[in-house]
Design an enzyme around this catalytic site. Structure first.
Site, PDB file in Angstrom:
ATOM      1  N   HIS A  18       0.841  -1.201   0.000  1.00 28.82           N
ATOM      2  CA  HIS A  18       0.000   0.000   0.000  1.00 28.82           C
ATOM      3  C   HIS A  18       0.878   1.253   0.000  1.00 28.82           C
ATOM      4  O   HIS A  18       0.604   2.215  -0.716  1.00 28.82           O
ATOM      5  CB  HIS A  18      -0.876   0.058   1.262  1.00 28.82           C
ATOM      6  CG  HIS A  18      -1.909  -1.020   1.380  1.00 28.82           C
ATOM      7  ND1 HIS A  18      -1.981  -1.858   2.465  1.00 28.82           N
ATOM      8  CD2 HIS A  18      -2.934  -1.380   0.568  1.00 28.82           C
ATOM      9  CE1 HIS A  18      -3.006  -2.684   2.322  1.00 28.82           C
ATOM     10  NE2 HIS A  18      -3.596  -2.427   1.174  1.00 28.82           N
ATOM     11  N   LYS A  42     -16.254  -7.954   5.955  1.00 33.13           N
ATOM     12  CA  LYS A  42     -14.984  -8.530   6.384  1.00 33.13           C
ATOM     13  C   LYS A  42     -14.928  -8.530   7.900  1.00 33.13           C
ATOM     14  O   LYS A  42     -15.653  -7.802   8.562  1.00 33.13           O
ATOM     15  CB  LYS A  42     -13.828  -7.697   5.821  1.00 33.13           C
ATOM     16  CG  LYS A  42     -13.699  -7.830   4.315  1.00 33.13           C
ATOM     17  CD  LYS A  42     -12.413  -7.215   3.813  1.00 33.13           C
ATOM     18  CE  LYS A  42     -12.289  -7.376   2.311  1.00 33.13           C
ATOM     19  NZ  LYS A  42     -11.110  -6.702   1.761  1.00 33.13           N
ATOM     20  N   ARG A  91      -1.542  -5.938  -8.279  1.00 33.37           N
ATOM     21  CA  ARG A  91      -0.454  -6.844  -7.946  1.00 33.37           C
ATOM     22  C   ARG A  91      -0.238  -7.866  -9.036  1.00 33.37           C
ATOM     23  O   ARG A  91       0.801  -7.961  -9.637  1.00 33.37           O
ATOM     24  CB  ARG A  91      -0.740  -7.575  -6.634  1.00 33.37           C
ATOM     25  CG  ARG A  91      -0.527  -6.730  -5.429  1.00 33.37           C
ATOM     26  CD  ARG A  91      -1.158  -7.309  -4.216  1.00 33.37           C
ATOM     27  NE  ARG A  91      -2.606  -7.241  -4.296  1.00 33.37           N
ATOM     28  CZ  ARG A  91      -3.414  -7.446  -3.283  1.00 33.37           C
ATOM     29  NH1 ARG A  91      -2.926  -7.789  -2.123  1.00 33.37           N
ATOM     30  NH2 ARG A  91      -4.713  -7.341  -3.425  1.00 33.37           N
ATOM     31  N   SER A 129      -2.522  -7.704   3.138  1.00 37.40           N
ATOM     32  CA  SER A 129      -2.718  -7.564   4.589  1.00 37.40           C
ATOM     33  C   SER A 129      -2.980  -8.939   5.206  1.00 37.40           C
ATOM     34  O   SER A 129      -2.489  -9.246   6.295  1.00 37.40           O
ATOM     35  CB  SER A 129      -3.911  -6.655   4.876  1.00 37.40           C
ATOM     36  OG  SER A 129      -3.704  -5.393   4.314  1.00 37.40           O
TER      37      SER A 129
HETATM   38  P1  ADP Z   1      -9.641  -3.868  -0.732  1.00 34.22           P
HETATM   39  O1  ADP Z   1     -10.543  -4.408   0.342  1.00 34.22           O
HETATM   40  O2  ADP Z   1     -10.234  -2.706  -1.501  1.00 34.22           O
HETATM   41  O3  ADP Z   1      -9.015  -4.898  -1.618  1.00 34.22           O
HETATM   42  P2  ADP Z   1      -7.015  -3.513   0.376  1.00 34.22           P
HETATM   43  O4  ADP Z   1      -6.653  -2.757   1.617  1.00 34.22           O
HETATM   44  O5  ADP Z   1      -6.736  -4.960   0.345  1.00 34.22           O
HETATM   45  O6  ADP Z   1      -8.520  -3.175   0.136  1.00 34.22           O
HETATM   46  O7  ADP Z   1      -6.314  -2.841  -0.872  1.00 34.22           O
HETATM   47  C1  ADP Z   1      -6.442  -1.473  -1.168  1.00 34.22           C
HETATM   48  C2  ADP Z   1      -5.706  -1.157  -2.482  1.00 34.22           C
HETATM   49  O8  ADP Z   1      -4.319  -1.440  -2.341  1.00 34.22           O
HETATM   50  C3  ADP Z   1      -6.180  -2.008  -3.661  1.00 34.22           C
HETATM   51  O9  ADP Z   1      -6.095  -1.219  -4.826  1.00 34.22           O
HETATM   52  C4  ADP Z   1      -5.181  -3.122  -3.708  1.00 34.22           C
HETATM   53  O10 ADP Z   1      -5.075  -3.680  -5.000  1.00 34.22           O
HETATM   54  C5  ADP Z   1      -3.923  -2.372  -3.325  1.00 34.22           C
HETATM   55  N1  ADP Z   1      -2.887  -3.227  -2.771  1.00 34.22           N
HETATM   56  C6  ADP Z   1      -2.979  -4.098  -1.745  1.00 34.22           C
HETATM   57  N2  ADP Z   1      -1.809  -4.742  -1.539  1.00 34.22           N
HETATM   58  C7  ADP Z   1      -0.953  -4.249  -2.479  1.00 34.22           C
HETATM   59  C8  ADP Z   1       0.403  -4.519  -2.832  1.00 34.22           C
HETATM   60  N3  ADP Z   1       1.111  -5.455  -2.204  1.00 34.22           N
HETATM   61  N4  ADP Z   1       0.937  -3.824  -3.852  1.00 34.22           N
HETATM   62  C9  ADP Z   1       0.193  -2.916  -4.517  1.00 34.22           C
HETATM   63  N5  ADP Z   1      -1.068  -2.630  -4.263  1.00 34.22           N
HETATM   64  C10 ADP Z   1      -1.655  -3.281  -3.252  1.00 34.22           C
END
Ligand code: ADP
Length: 161
Positions: A18, A42, A91, A129
C-alpha cells in the site's frame, strides 16, 4: 485546479505494498485522500480508528496525504472531497477481474471519476494484509513487509490474543 485523488481500501493493516502506491501517488497528485472503507462483510483485526492511526503514522512524511474513513459509496466520497481520480494498486492478474468489476460499477455511478492503476513493485506483488496477519500471528519477522508502526501494533495485537 488541484489534482485530487482518493486511494480506498480496507488497510487491515497498511502494508509496504500500500505504501508503495501511496508514496508514488503522492508525487503525481496535489492531494491524495487515503480512505478506509467500513466494509461490514470482512472481519477486521484492527478497528477503523486503529487502522487510521496506523496509516497516519506511516504516511506522516507526505504532507499532501490525508487519511479518513467513510461508510457510504466510494463515488459519493470522491464527490465530497472533490476527487477526479480513484487510485488503485495492481499486484497480479488475479487482482484484475475484481478491479474491473468495481471500476465498471464506479464508472456507472459517477462518470466524472476515473480509476488509475499503479502496478506494484515486484517485491510486493505477493504482499497482502491477510498474508502479513497470517505469518505475524506465528511470530514471523515482518519488518520488510510493513511500516515500523504496523509491525509494533501487530506484535501487540497478537500478544493480547
Ligand atoms: P480492498 O478491500 O479494496 O481490496 P485492500 O486494503 O486490500 O482493500 O487494498 C487497497 C488497495 O491497495 C487495492 O487497490 C489493492 O489492489 C492495493 N494493494 C494491496 N496490496 C498491495 C500490494 N502489495 N501492492 C500494490 N497494491 C496493493
Amino acid at each position: 485546479m488541484d489534482r485530487v485523488a482518493i486511494c480506498p481500501g480496507s488497510f487491515d493493516p497498511i502494508t509496504n505494498g500500500h505504501m508503495d502506491i501511496i508514496s508514488r501517488g503522492s508525487k503525481i497528485f496535489d492531494k491524495l485522500y487515503v480512505v478506509v472503507l467500513k466494509n461490514a462483510s470482512k472481519n477486521p483485526l484492527f478497528t477503523v480508528e486503529e487502522r487510521i492511526e496506523l496509516i497516519k503514522g506511516a504516511t506522516e512524511k507526505y504532507p499532501n496525504v490525508h487519511v479518513e474513513s467513510y461508510s457510504g459509496l466510494l463515488v459519493d466520497y470522491a464527490r465530497k472531497v472533490g476527487a477526479t481520480v480513484n487510485l488503485r494498486g495492481l499486484r497480479a492478474v488475479s487482482d484484475f477481474e475484481y478491479e474491473m468489476q468495481i471500476t465498471s460499477m464506479n464508472r456507472l455511478l459517477n462518470q466524472e471519476l476515473e480509476t488509475f492503476f499503479i502496478m506494484t513493485r515486484n517485491q510486493y506483488s505477493f504482499l497482502s494484509s491477510s498474508i502479513v496477519k497470517e505469518v505475524a500471528k506465528y511470530g514471523a519477522d515482518i519488518s520488510e513487509l510493513v511500516p515500523a508502526v504496523v509491525e509494533k501494533a501487530l506484535l501487540e495485537k497478537f500478544r493480547e490474543k
